[in-house]
Design an enzyme around this catalytic site. Sequence first.
Site, PDB file in Angstrom:
ATOM      1  CG  ASN A 100      -2.040  -0.986   1.145  1.00 42.41           C
ATOM      2  OD1 ASN A 100      -2.301  -1.571   0.093  1.00 42.41           O
ATOM      3  ND2 ASN A 100      -2.703  -1.212   2.263  1.00 42.41           N
ATOM      4  N   GLY A 141      -6.763  10.201  13.482  1.00 42.49           N
ATOM      5  CA  GLY A 141      -8.024   9.998  12.775  1.00 42.49           C
ATOM      6  C   GLY A 141      -8.634  11.298  12.294  1.00 42.49           C
ATOM      7  N   GLY A 185      -6.860  14.698  12.718  1.00 42.87           N
ATOM      8  CA  GLY A 185      -5.676  15.061  11.949  1.00 42.87           C
ATOM      9  C   GLY A 185      -4.433  14.405  12.512  1.00 42.87           C
ATOM     10  CG  ASP A 217      -0.909   1.387   4.703  1.00 40.95           C
ATOM     11  OD1 ASP A 217      -0.139   1.371   5.682  1.00 40.95           O
ATOM     12  OD2 ASP A 217      -1.704   0.469   4.437  1.00 40.95           O
TER      13      ASP A 217
END
Length: 296
Positions: free
Chosen positions: A44, A216, A219, A246
């Site tokens: 990823n 999350g 930020g 990722d």
Amino acid sequence: MTRRIVVVGSINMDLVTQAPRFPQPGETLLGDGFVTVPGGKGANQAVAAARLGAEVALVGALGRDAFGDQLQAGLLGEGVDLQHVQRLDDQASGTASITVAAGENQIVVVPAANAGVTPAHVEAAHAALARADAVLVQMEIPLEAIEATLRLGQRLGVPVILNPAPARPLPTDWLTLARYLTPNQHELAVLLGADPAEDFRALMRRAPTPVVLTRGSEGAWYREHGEPAHQPSFAVEVVDSTGAGDTFNAALAVFLHEGLATAVRKACAAAALSVTRLGAQQGMPRARELDAFLAR
């Protein structure tokens, strides 16, 4: 100038089920859809960095199976250099079973061939690491390979970004080898042997190396010296959060030469774009999309 990024990490096939909610233990739910999509934290991050315009080499392992063939073809199609990806005869390719509900996800990873990544594989990529602008490594591969990456990066003077996911305790001297740690609050607490409920800024101050902490929807926070600084998130409609971390790490590595504050801002923006589409790699933005998003 094109940035050169080396990623040392896992390659998986993601088996993604969409559901109205997460099932309780022992419960069977009817799902809304099922797809198989390329994944693995290493793959990823390699794809995300390539889409953002970097020259990317991946160090990892695949089985000699149908999933391995599909994953290899997909990575080559994204322009990722696979010279240092081993094909193992005695292992299946790694898989991740992912349930997506209401924009959140639950994941069970079976490492398989990823468990066969060794320090020898890392050392064999010495020349690629030596010419890299940054190296990314995560924790879905054996600890010995992670240590080898950190130590080789230090010997070569190349910044190594350690994304400690999934989190496991690591020796302090390993952590000091990383240029940056990129955990969430729970992962940082595990690394430090601390209470996850402790204030995250206090955890960041205690870390033995600079930290970029993802939070999350809030930020990210980052600290090199002094007090942690905050980069707010970007408001978007969340479809699937798989791969957001990722994407964040890849963007951080690609834009690190612009300074940490700018790199974190661009990483937050890239991660925000990634959650607006289903699938880890499918949602990862290209450089022109990121530029347009930031311009707006």
